[in-house]
Design a protein around this motif. Structure first.
Motif, short mmCIF file in Angstrom:
data_model
loop_
_atom_site.label_atom_id
_atom_site.label_comp_id
_atom_site.label_asym_id
_atom_site.label_seq_id
_atom_site.Cartn_x
_atom_site.Cartn_y
_atom_site.Cartn_z
N THR A 142 43.19 36.39 41.54
CA THR A 142 43.13 36.91 40.35
C THR A 142 44.60 37.13 39.87
O THR A 142 45.59 37.43 40.56
CB THR A 142 42.53 38.36 40.45
OG1 THR A 142 41.13 38.07 40.76
CG2 THR A 142 42.60 38.83 38.99
N ALA A 166 38.24 42.65 40.46
CA ALA A 166 38.82 41.69 41.09
C ALA A 166 38.14 41.26 42.42
O ALA A 166 37.70 40.19 42.91
CB ALA A 166 40.33 41.44 41.27
N SER A 225 37.69 37.90 44.44
CA SER A 225 39.18 37.60 44.92
C SER A 225 39.63 38.30 46.14
O SER A 225 39.18 39.18 46.57
CB SER A 225 40.12 38.15 43.77
OG SER A 225 39.88 37.58 42.67
N ILE A 275 45.63 39.19 44.35
CA ILE A 275 46.11 39.52 43.02
C ILE A 275 47.38 39.53 42.91
O ILE A 275 48.20 40.11 43.61
CB ILE A 275 45.34 41.18 42.73
CG1 ILE A 275 43.83 41.13 42.94
CG2 ILE A 275 45.57 41.45 41.25
CD1 ILE A 275 43.49 42.65 42.97
#
Lengths: 460, 115
Positions: free
Chosen positions: A3, A42, A47, A50
């Motif tokens: 992300t 996220a 994900s 990040i």
């Protein structure tokens, strides 16, 4: 999947004056930093890394999130220039964005999601490009298409642009009302709509009305009412008989006693009306202003002013004293006693004769109203032993000597600043008021305060 | 400090290794000399262990001189230690920072061609 969160400083800079000292990306929304909601989403979207990209400072965010090990993901940080478009930002983070799929969150937006839904399937089913947007930002996907499944279920997902205190306030109340069902909220929750953090001290008479969220290390004192629709941050004290309804009290805030807070945001000493954004900084002059250093010349002038006021009061009180003193003495209502008092913080002592007048009868009341019990002390001002107004004299005892050492600026007076301000003479706050004026007072202010104390006694 | 020069997409890439401080910053003076200011430059910071204010000043000086001549300098692969210096001093507002040397070189090349 990874992300990429791209937030420009111009989108969140309105928060700097509203919540000073808090990094805008860590502004608590229902006691949970804003950035954590992004991290949660996220993670829900699948994900494992990040990256926060901003043209503003990210030090505060980095200090809080570190490398993301707390959430089991990898968090990194990058800078951008303020006028760069999303394409350039992605190009500048090409190595990071070389993963199969990138979820790009652009703008200072809050993502409405529901943790009970499967966002991994949704993301997998979408083709690259922007898939949700609002006027303040968007969510988009980059990278290869994978197996696009257009028939996949579309779970709840929308964006709210955070651009004013009104939006922030309404969002907080909305999340509060949703409870812990769609979002992960901090605190213990044994019943719906009520989250309470660690080390919360409540008085028996405290009333909590759901929905409410209370942070850590909070004290709710006797008679306080919290809720409904209220968020209390961490390290907050709600003093006695105060009511918090539909309001947000941010971290490290003290709500004084007998205050009613309704539909407001309180952050430190700032009170905000959410819809208009109007704010009011509440400053306690006794506690929050810095101590000013008085110049040497001021002391001489102050002594002169005190002498002048003492002479004036002696002149005013002389005739009533000459008439009332013999009568009250004969009636046995005039009681004198001698005691030793400290006159200054250096420890100088003085034996003073103090007078107590029985309150019964009109003559006694008149004598007290005219402060005739202080008449003899006025001559000590002429001798430079007492101030016309200062601290209430402290009796010279071994115990009080230790107290005196902590009272910088103490100077015994015929009248006390606490009397002028109508504070209870023996209350704990009295010392604060007296020391404040001892440090900040000016000679002219002393004149005003003396007459204020004098007239206050007439009203009594 | 060790300076390794290489060419990537026809752009000079300078990889700095070690410490960039008051002692070693003079080594970068060549890149701000009149003879090379018109050529775009990519500085790879991935192996830079330490950066102080003198080092940062040297980087700003190179960027300033290059921009005066219509060229530019791009920074690439900033590690956490170096990024913290840029964060504290807000020097990230002065540079184009990439996480990949190749991307930086391509962009520097595009700018060179557009001039």
């Amino acid at each position: 999947m990874k992300t990429l969160v791209v937030i420009r400083e111009k989108d969140y800079e309105w928060l700097y004056p509203v919540f000073p000292g808090v990094h805008p990306l860590l502004v608590p929304v229902c006691n949970k930093p804003y950035a954590e909601f992004l991290i949660d989403f996220a993670i829900l979207a699948g994900s494992n890394a990040i990256r926060f990209v901003s043209d503003g400072q990210l030090g505060g965010l980095e200090h809080y999130c570190e490398n993301g090990s707390r959430w089991g993901i990898e968090i990194s940080y990058a800078s951008m220039l303020g006028d760069e478009d999303l394409e350039t930002v992605i190009d500048k983070n090409r190595r990071y964005c070389s993963a199969d799929r990138i979820l790009c969150i652009s703008g200072f937006v809050f993502i409405r999601y529901n943790k009970q839904h499967d966002y991994k399937k949704l993301i997998a089913s979408l083709s690259p490009g922007e898939f949700i947007s609002c006027s303040h930002g968007s969510l988009s996907l980059l990278g290869n298409t994978g197996n696009i499944d257009n028939s996949a279920e579309k779970p709840e997902l929308s964006l709210v642009g955070l651009d004013s205190t009104g939006v922030y306030y309404r969002l907080s109340v909305e999340i509060l009302k949703c409870g812990s069902s769609p979002y992960v909220l901090p605190g213990y929750s044994s019943e719906a709509d009520c989250h309470i953090g660690r080390n919360v001290v409540m008085s028996k008479s405290t009333e909590i009305r759901k929905p409410v969220i209370i942070g850590n290390n909070v004290q709710l004192l006797a008679g306080s009412v919290v809720g409904p629709d209220s968020v209390i941050g961490s390290n907050v004290i709600i003093d006695r008989e105060s009511t918090i309804i539909g309001s947000i009290v941010l971290d490290n805030t003290y709500i004084g006693e007998n205050l009613d807070l309704e539909n407001r945001i309180a952050a430190g000493n700032i009170l905000i009306e959410p819809e208009s954004g109007a704010s009011l900084a509440m400053e306690d002059p006794h506690l929050l202003t810095g101590i000013k250093k008085r110049g040497g010349g001021g002391t001489v002038f102050q002594t002169f002013v005190h002498l002048f006021v003492a002479v004036l009061l002696i002149t005013i009180m002389l005739v009533p004293f000459a008439l009332l003193f013999p009568i009250l003495r004969l009636q046995g209502k005039w009681h004198e006693s001698s005691n030793t008092y400290y006159t200054s913080s250096s420890g100088k002592t003085l034996t003073l004769t103090t007078v107590a007048i029985d309150r019964s009868g009109p003559l006694s009341a008149l004598a007290l109203a005219l402060s005739l019990d202080r008449f003899a002390l006025l001559f000590r001002v002429l001798g430079g032993q007492l101030a016309i107004i200062g601290s209430q004299p402290v009796a010279a005892t071994p115990g009080s000597r230790m107290v005196l050492e902590r009272m910088t600026g103490y100077r015994a007076g015929v009248f006390s600043y606490a009397e002028a301000e109508e504070w209870p003479v023996n209350g704990g706050d009295t010392a604060i008021v007296e020391l404040f004026y001892a440090a900040h007072g000016t000679p002219l202010q002393d004149v005003v305060m003396t007459f204020k104390a004098f007239f206050n006694r007439i009203h009594e | 400090m060790i300076i390794i020069e290489k060419i990537c997409h026809n752009i000079t890439v300078v990889a700095l290794q070690g410490t960039l401080d008051s002692c070693s910053s003079s080594q970068l003076h060549y890149y701000s000399s009149p003879s090379v200011t018109e050529v775009p430059l990519v500085i790879d910071l991935s192996n830079l262990d330490f950066l102080d204010s003198s080092g940062l000043g040297a980087l700003v000086e190179i960027a300033r001189k290059k921009r005066e001549k219509g060229s530019d300098v791009k920074l690439a692969c900033m590690n956490d230690k170096v990024r913290k210096v840029f964060e504290i001093t807000q020097a990230y507002r002065l540079f184009d920072i990439y996480d990949d040397v190749e991307a930086a070189a391509v962009n520097a090349g595009n700018k060179k061609n557009s001039l």
